[in-house]
Motif scaffolding. Structure first.
Motif, PDB file in Angstrom:
ATOM      1  N   GLU A  96      71.268  40.566  73.393  1.00  0.00           N
ATOM      2  CA  GLU A  96      69.920  40.845  73.888  1.00  0.00           C
ATOM      3  C   GLU A  96      69.417  42.180  73.349  1.00  0.00           C
ATOM      4  O   GLU A  96      70.201  43.117  73.162  1.00  0.00           O
ATOM      5  N   LYS A  97      68.125  42.254  73.142  1.00  0.00           N
ATOM      6  CA  LYS A  97      67.514  43.528  72.768  1.00  0.00           C
ATOM      7  C   LYS A  97      67.161  44.251  74.063  1.00  0.00           C
ATOM      8  O   LYS A  97      66.403  43.753  74.887  1.00  0.00           O
ATOM      9  N   ASN A 132      69.873  45.974  69.799  1.00  0.00           N
ATOM     10  CA  ASN A 132      70.632  44.796  70.193  1.00  0.00           C
ATOM     11  C   ASN A 132      71.862  45.249  70.973  1.00  0.00           C
ATOM     12  O   ASN A 132      72.561  46.177  70.563  1.00  0.00           O
ATOM     13  N   LYS A 187      79.559  29.575  67.771  1.00  0.00           N
ATOM     14  CA  LYS A 187      78.517  28.740  67.176  1.00  0.00           C
ATOM     15  C   LYS A 187      78.675  27.295  67.617  1.00  0.00           C
ATOM     16  O   LYS A 187      77.698  26.598  67.876  1.00  0.00           O
ATOM     17  N   ARG A 232      83.713  38.750  64.074  1.00  0.00           N
ATOM     18  CA  ARG A 232      82.888  39.592  63.224  1.00  0.00           C
ATOM     19  C   ARG A 232      83.165  41.066  63.495  1.00  0.00           C
ATOM     20  O   ARG A 232      83.180  41.523  64.643  1.00  0.00           O
ATOM     21  N   ASN A 241      73.129  47.403  63.475  1.00  0.00           N
ATOM     22  CA  ASN A 241      72.950  46.249  62.586  1.00  0.00           C
ATOM     23  C   ASN A 241      74.165  45.327  62.714  1.00  0.00           C
ATOM     24  O   ASN A 241      75.010  45.528  63.574  1.00  0.00           O
ATOM     25  N   ASN A 242      74.201  44.299  61.828  1.00  0.00           N
ATOM     26  CA  ASN A 242      75.328  43.365  61.714  1.00  0.00           C
ATOM     27  C   ASN A 242      75.456  42.408  62.891  1.00  0.00           C
ATOM     28  O   ASN A 242      76.426  41.680  62.993  1.00  0.00           O
ATOM     29  N   ILE A 243      74.486  42.382  63.774  1.00  0.00           N
ATOM     30  CA  ILE A 243      74.479  41.423  64.869  1.00  0.00           C
ATOM     31  C   ILE A 243      73.022  41.173  65.234  1.00  0.00           C
ATOM     32  O   ILE A 243      72.216  42.111  65.274  1.00  0.00           O
ATOM     33  N   ASP A 244      72.671  39.916  65.457  1.00  0.00           N
ATOM     34  CA  ASP A 244      71.271  39.566  65.685  1.00  0.00           C
ATOM     35  C   ASP A 244      71.019  39.167  67.128  1.00  0.00           C
ATOM     36  O   ASP A 244      71.902  38.617  67.816  1.00  0.00           O
ATOM     37  N   GLU A 245      69.827  39.418  67.577  1.00  0.00           N
ATOM     38  CA  GLU A 245      69.413  39.017  68.917  1.00  0.00           C
ATOM     39  C   GLU A 245      69.516  37.493  69.043  1.00  0.00           C
ATOM     40  O   GLU A 245      69.107  36.761  68.155  1.00  0.00           O
ATOM     41  N   GLU A 275      72.323  35.679  69.132  1.00  0.00           N
ATOM     42  CA  GLU A 275      73.644  35.162  68.773  1.00  0.00           C
ATOM     43  C   GLU A 275      74.538  35.158  70.016  1.00  0.00           C
ATOM     44  O   GLU A 275      74.527  36.090  70.826  1.00  0.00           O
TER      45      GLU A 275
END
Length: 369
Positions: free
Chosen positions: A54-55, A301, A321, A329, A345-349, A351
């Motif tokens: 979450e952001k 994030n 996934k 990761r 970085n290296n992780i997205d909202e 996921e």
């Protein structure tokens, strides 16, 4: 002819050897590929927790020292209404008491006086009753006047009022005339948080409290706000409370009130947190830590801090996934507080990460490599 046959046999053997070697390499590749894959079994699927990245606003934890105190609105101080000598006490500090239970007994000269006064009044009332009956007869015979009748009735009424007042005093002091002692009984249920009396002690009327009883179903947490943190701690902010006896347990509350008077001795402002305490875990005098989160005004994030795995001087997250597509990761935490870790970085909202039994899954995947 012989040489031709030998050549053919040699060529066949070479082809067979190459074929066998290729098949062997292919099988080994398949085995390696199969061993490198990982799928969640039914047990794991039922016993994991997944949460999305979450952001969130970046916050900084502020730790406040605090102490558990009783709610003064729910405390009762018991003082003696008469002077005397304590003969027996029935409870100790920390004991639970119910309303009406006997706390102590004491001997007092005032009890003897009240008892004698009661006995005298009872005798006087009997005499006054006979006198009234006599005056009533004489009044019917027109021997006594109306004034005589009124005076006799008034005298009886005064004596009865005095007796009623004496009985009220005896009841107020919970006097036991049979045992010759005054009794102090609990006027409310709760816990004895202080006891300042013992058998044989001389006590005076309206002196120091003998017992203090408090209802500990609700307590106050009084937290110290030092000058540097005053701008960041506000009324209504949620807090987390930890205590040494319950190292694996969190208590949740909010700041109800912040004092507007700076404590010059401790150099702090006091923040009050009213806590439900029906389980009795938070005891008056206990030192606790109160954590509040100060917002920095930036977004990043974020993941629960317990999702982070530290291994070989590196940090990892286990991403979900699908049941057969689990990724380990490597990540670089940017900021971390008591509950949340933030990533640059290296992780997205959005996921999905595994936060329960993720270390077990991590070790399984690591062993397959």
């Amino acid at each position: 002819m012989y040489h031709n046959n030998l050549y053919r046999l040699t060529l066949f053997a070479l082809v067979l050897l190459l074929t066998s070697s290729c098949a062997k390499n292919k099988n080994e590749h398949l085995i390696q590929k199969e061993s490198a894959s990982f799928c969640l079994n039914d047990f794991m699927k039922d016993d994991i927790i997944k949460v999305p990245i979450e952001k969130k606003a970046i916050t900084e934890s502020i730790l406040l020292n605090a102490k558990v105190e009783t709610n003064p609105d729910k405390m009762v101080h018991f003082v003696s209404l008469v002077s005397g000598v304590v003969t027996k006490t029935y409870f100790s500090s920390g004991d639970e008491v119910r309303k009406g239970q006997l706390l102590l007994e004491m001997m007092s000269g005032e009890l003897s006086q009240l008892t004698a006064q009661k006995s005298s009044l009872q005798s006087q009332i009997l005499v006054a009753q006979r006198e009234l009956e006599s005056v009533q007869e004489m009044h019917r015979d027109k021997i006594a006047s109306q004034r005589d009748l009124i005076e006799a009735q008034s005298n009886l009424d005064v004596l009865k009022a005095e007796l009623q007042n004496t009985n009220a005093q005896l009841n107020l002091y919970s006097a036991s005339t049979e045992r010759g002692v005054f009794q102090v009984r609990a006027s409310s249920s709760g816990t004895i948080i202080s006891k300042n009396v013992a058998a044989g002690m001389q006590v005076s009327a309206e002196g120091e409290p003998l017992f203090t009883i408090s209802d500990l179903d609700e307590v106050w947490i009084m937290a110290n706000i030092y000058a540097g943190n005053i701008p960041y701690v506000k009324q209504g902010m949620p807090v987390e409370i930890t205590a040494v006896p319950y190292s694996n347990e969190l208590f949740f509350g909010e700041i109800n009130t912040i004092s507007q008077v700076f404590d010059s001795d401790e150099r702090v402002l006091k923040a009050r947190i009213v806590m439900d305490n029906k389980e009795g875990k938070l005891m008056p005098g206990m030192l606790v830590d109160v954590t509040v989160e100060k917002e920095e005004g930036l977004m990043a994030n974020a993941a629960p801090v317990n999702a982070l795995i530290f291994d070989d001087n590196q940090h990892f997250l286990v991403l979900y996934k699908s049941d057969c597509d689990i990724e380990v990761r490597k990540v670089t935490p940017n900021i971390q507080n008591g509950n949340t870790v933030y990533f640059e970085n290296n992780i997205d909202e959005g996921e999905q990460i595994i936060t329960k039994n993720h270390l077990l899954i991590y070790n399984h995947i690591k062993a397959l490599k």
